[in-house]
Design a protein around this motif. Sequence first.
Motif, short mmCIF file in Angstrom:
data_model
loop_
_atom_site.label_atom_id
_atom_site.label_comp_id
_atom_site.label_asym_id
_atom_site.label_seq_id
_atom_site.Cartn_x
_atom_site.Cartn_y
_atom_site.Cartn_z
N ILE A 30 -1.04 16.02 20.25
CA ILE A 30 0.18 16.18 19.08
C ILE A 30 0.01 14.82 18.28
O ILE A 30 -0.07 15.14 17.16
N MET A 31 -0.27 13.76 18.99
CA MET A 31 -0.18 12.48 18.31
C MET A 31 -1.44 12.32 17.31
O MET A 31 -1.32 11.75 16.16
N THR A 32 -2.60 12.72 17.86
CA THR A 32 -3.71 12.89 17.08
C THR A 32 -3.86 13.74 15.72
O THR A 32 -3.77 13.25 14.71
N ALA A 33 -3.01 14.84 16.10
CA ALA A 33 -2.67 15.74 15.07
C ALA A 33 -1.89 14.84 13.76
O ALA A 33 -2.10 15.00 12.80
N LEU A 34 -0.84 14.26 14.46
CA LEU A 34 0.27 13.55 13.64
C LEU A 34 -0.59 12.57 12.65
O LEU A 34 -0.38 12.49 11.58
N LEU A 35 -1.41 11.85 13.47
CA LEU A 35 -1.90 10.71 12.74
C LEU A 35 -3.02 11.25 11.72
O LEU A 35 -3.05 10.77 10.41
N VAL A 36 -3.98 12.17 12.14
CA VAL A 36 -4.84 12.89 11.22
C VAL A 36 -4.11 13.43 9.81
O VAL A 36 -4.55 13.20 8.79
N PHE A 37 -2.97 14.07 10.16
CA PHE A 37 -2.26 14.56 9.17
C PHE A 37 -1.72 13.49 8.15
O PHE A 37 -1.51 13.68 7.01
N SER A 38 -1.09 12.52 8.90
CA SER A 38 -0.25 11.50 8.11
C SER A 38 -1.70 10.87 7.16
O SER A 38 -1.12 10.41 6.00
N SER A 39 -2.53 10.35 7.64
CA SER A 39 -3.48 9.50 6.83
C SER A 39 -4.06 10.69 5.74
O SER A 39 -4.37 10.38 4.50
N ALA A 40 -4.03 12.03 6.16
CA ALA A 40 -4.49 12.80 4.90
C ALA A 40 -3.41 12.78 3.98
O ALA A 40 -3.84 12.92 2.73
N TRP A 41 -2.06 12.88 4.29
CA TRP A 41 -1.25 12.83 3.32
C TRP A 41 -1.26 11.64 2.58
O TRP A 41 -1.01 11.54 1.50
N ILE A 42 -1.26 10.52 3.09
CA ILE A 42 -1.35 9.21 2.35
C ILE A 42 -2.39 9.22 1.50
O ILE A 42 -2.13 8.95 0.33
N ASP A 43 -3.69 9.49 1.92
CA ASP A 43 -4.78 9.37 1.00
C ASP A 43 -4.54 10.32 0.01
O ASP A 43 -4.85 10.10 -1.02
N GLY A 44 -4.21 11.63 0.33
CA GLY A 44 -4.14 12.73 -0.73
C GLY A 44 -3.15 12.36 -1.84
O GLY A 44 -3.36 12.64 -2.85
N SER A 45 -2.14 11.77 -1.20
CA SER A 45 -1.01 11.61 -2.21
C SER A 45 -1.54 10.58 -3.27
O SER A 45 -1.30 10.55 -4.40
N HIS A 46 -2.16 9.44 -2.68
CA HIS A 46 -2.74 8.32 -3.58
C HIS A 46 -3.80 8.98 -4.51
O HIS A 46 -3.64 8.73 -5.61
N ASP A 47 -4.64 9.82 -3.89
CA ASP A 47 -5.72 10.41 -4.63
C ASP A 47 -5.16 11.23 -5.80
O ASP A 47 -5.44 11.09 -6.92
N THR A 48 -4.21 11.99 -5.44
CA THR A 48 -3.40 12.83 -6.52
C THR A 48 -2.76 12.14 -7.56
O THR A 48 -2.95 12.25 -8.89
N MET A 49 -2.17 10.95 -7.08
CA MET A 49 -1.57 10.06 -8.28
C MET A 49 -2.39 9.38 -8.98
O MET A 49 -2.25 9.21 -10.28
N ILE A 50 -3.60 8.90 -8.30
CA ILE A 50 -4.65 8.11 -9.25
C ILE A 50 -5.33 9.36 -9.98
O ILE A 50 -5.35 9.11 -11.41
N GLN A 51 -5.52 10.36 -9.73
CA GLN A 51 -6.05 11.50 -10.35
C GLN A 51 -5.27 11.85 -11.53
O GLN A 51 -5.85 12.00 -12.54
N SER A 52 -4.13 11.96 -11.34
CA SER A 52 -3.19 12.66 -12.38
C SER A 52 -3.01 11.47 -13.39
O SER A 52 -3.18 11.68 -14.65
N ALA A 53 -2.96 10.38 -13.12
CA ALA A 53 -2.58 9.34 -13.94
C ALA A 53 -3.98 8.99 -14.91
O ALA A 53 -3.94 8.77 -15.77
#
Lengths: 407, 256, 406
Positions: free
Chosen positions: C26-49
């Motif tokens: 569960i912890m691993t899943a959480l970590l994997v998802f969190s980093s995917a989320w952080i990276d993803g939201s940053h990528d989206t923000m950069i991409q959209s900007a």
Amino acid sequence: MFRLTGKIAWVSLARRRTRSVLVVLMIAVSLWGLLFMEGIYDGMVEQMINNAIRSDSGHISLFGGGYRLDPDLSRQVADVAAVDDFLAKDSRVLSYVKRLKQDGLVATAHYSRGAAIFGVDLEVEERHGRLAGYLYQGEFSFGRRARGAIIGFKLADKLQVRIGSKIILSAQDRHSDVSAAPLKVTGILKTNNMALDENAVFIADKKARKLLAMDEGVSQVAVILHDEAQIPGLQQELRRRFPHLEILRWNELYPALMQSRVMMEGFNLVTSLLIFCVAALGVFGVMLVSVLERLREFGIMLAIGTRFSQIRNIIFAESFFLGFIGFGLGALIGWGTLYYFKIYGLDLSMFSDAFDEFGMDAVTYAIIRPSYFVTALVAVTMATFLSVLVPLWVLKKAKPIEAINKN
Amino acid sequence: MLFKKSLIKLALFGLVWAVAPVLPLSAFADGADEIIKKVEHNLNGKTAVMELTMVVKTKRTERTMKMESYSIGNNKSFIKILYPGKDKGITFLTVDNSMWQYVPRIEKTIKIPTSMMLQSWMGSDFSNDDLVNESSISEDYTQKLLEETDKEYRVELLPTEDAAVVWGKIIMAVSKMYYLPTTVQYFDEEDMLIRELAYTDIKPFGDRFYPTRWLMLPKEPQKAANKTIIEISNAVFDAEVDESYFTKRALKRYSK
Amino acid sequence: MLFKLALRNITAHKKRSSVTALLTAIMTALLVFSSAWIDGSHDTMIQSAVEIYPGYLQITGKEFRANPSYDHLIFDAAAIEQELAQNNDIASFGARFESFVLFSADEKAVGGMLTGIEPEKEVHLSRLSSSLKKGEYLSADDTNQVYIGHELAKRLKLGVGDEVAFVGSGADYSFAADNLKVKGIFQTGLFDFDANSAFLAKGYFDRIMVAENYATHFIVLPKRPGQAAELAAAIADNIGPQYQSASWNQTMAGLVKAMKLDSIFSYITLGIIFIVIFFVIMIYTFLAVFARIREIGILRAIGTTPKQILALLLLESSLLALISVVIGGLIGGAFAHYFHHNPIVFAGMEEQFKQYGLAASAMPTAFMPLMILRDMVVMFGLSVLSTLYPILKVNRFRPVEAIHHV
């Protein structure tokens, strides 16, 4: 009876000292982390809100009708006297300031930039929003004969001016003529309210009135209350009394900040849930194992006439002991940590030099709210309660009396 | 304003020169004051009508414009562009501190907003503000004679506390023969030279002499390759000028 | 031999093993998802900007970015065009000419940016065409048809079909003015941009602004946007020193900093969560190890050395951690993959995003196997590390003590 239950529970915990200490530590550490995050993040958001309130909007701002859409000098807060009268007498009002505002141009021999010119009374601003606390360079004064100007630090940077530099301010006056005045930079402000840091030129009220040919009238009245909870009430009353004015709360003027606050609340909730799920999992594991390994023991107790409810109470007591000691310890360390950062601030500038670019303070002063501890206590209680339900169910199913004969 | 006024203003001469300001007590003080007084008198008139050519050079282009200018006193002027054909009929009006522009191609009168006042005027090294600004040497500066040679005086002009001028200092060289300026140097507060205006080719017009060639050289590094030259081909001073030039309606009316 | 024994031990205590494994997973899943989320939201923000208007890569005159004057234009757009057309790493590119003008509908004038664009190419380079709100987008042979920002149109009180005049200066500093007709109104969601910008087809723009074969920018869309910086450097080598080729990391340094700032907070949060996780795993291992204390005592009594026991226990915990991390990684990865294709939408958060200059409220997670692998390794290390204390502690018992441990 309760004492006995408690004693038995305590002794069983003491028997597995390392394990109990680990669980207590785990709860304490998660609580500490949670408190730290809540206090620091809330501090950060509240600081941004506070900066906007102190330097600009107050809790409530009054503008002339139509001013926000078309900020023209002709749209003033009419009947200032009546507003003055009302605000001065209302017991909910802590303080208020009147500002004259006009967009213009600030120029040096090399550069020129658009600027928002504010005619203010520094003494009143200081009493109202402790504006002097934002002074970055120079002094909080317009100097001799009010020829000084206090400007935002980003504006100063773009114009490449220092304390003592001359700037020429020009703007359209009330008659739509262009009027200009020379000023010396006496102070540079860093409010971390981006709009002000990039555009603001504060000059003496008298000076502004002369520049803009405005003998009377103010563009904005910013009001700070004793108690945030009274904002909507006062706003409604003001609106009733002065229907032709635009009367807005800080969160209507700075919707992005309000969203930050809401988002932070959501974030804190999710994080606390997460941490307590994890903590509950920890307690659950320990309690389950501790029930399983004592099946025989419980069997004997039942055999000699102890009621199941008593055993259940012992198990609950153990779990609550773990929870509450952990909570106490965590709350204590957490409170201490937050108190430290409340006084000395947490300096994050080593991670990034970009804070002031986004209207944030690099040094965050933590906030301590009683609600953190109440929420945490509820959460710990729930976590400890829920985490023994399964072990109890397992115990019941295992028929401990039969267990005596095993082994 | 335009031209006369701007001319005058540019060099900071435009004053309706009333009473002499309080003089500094330096040994040269009277001298400097007298010099500036004469300069202003020589450049000033009740009215002025001029024809002029403006050449704007940058690193890669050179453009020539011709225009006529009408002005009364210090605060009203009207300019009309005559050449090039593409810009013919564009008119400018300045009254007090405001500036309007009429463009025949779009049949529109536009008031230049405050925020644009420091932008370049018609691509030249003069700003809109140079044309509009009413600052005058006598009111805005204190004068001090720095040096006297056989041919010239060098006068240092420091803005008074109340003068809304961006310059930290101006140094003006004045020809002894004509009591007309020869060069005017503009400095910032740190004594860095920002631009230099040279007046040459003095010619007689009626009963007065007037410099007919002005050369503006920006000295800031990023504009070092630029220059603007104004040549006055004809000028009439103190004649009657129709007041109707200085109304917003004139912008369109006299555009043709 | 050791391996077999370890495996047997794990399977023998199915319940305990599976709880520990589940926890770690569960912890691993959480970590994997969190980093995917952080990276993803940053990528989206950069991409959209980046994609709204500025583009991944900009080519300008050498000094234009520092001093955007007509002295630092691209004076031979055709040469740049030729150069870019030959580059295989470029998906598409187009020229722009930006100029500051005064717009005027009545006498009141409003300053703003009038830009000549190549309408067909711009479709691939920015979100201008897709931000259409009313009317129509531009086409290449349009004349005095203007595509104007919603807020600018509002300031000038313009609707589709209305006329607006502009005055400005041409590339040769000559006077430029024209009457334009509103063809379309766009809204990207970036207030400042929408309140200041208007666009013309570059063909017509070039004629009235005397800007033929000139440009202020070339905007380049790389085939692999992630390699924008490398491509920028490669282009810079080819086009000569009078030009500058910069990727979004340079042109939008502020945004990069904002993302870094956001990451700091995310990592502080994750750090705290990890401390908690660390404790939980430690407790579970502790329980697991002490439940077998007698067995360990017996092993010791029959002559197994503490080293061997250490190796055995470590191997067990490593095996268990490996299994859990793989399971967790798969689960987290699955979530990251799902939300990559079905982004989470934050309605009502637009104001906040706009502060960063963004106009996107749908945030897909990033799905990057390499990152997932990294997180799995981190979790593996963390969970093995957290078993160290209990393992070392149990090994300190003397055999007799251990056997009699209750």
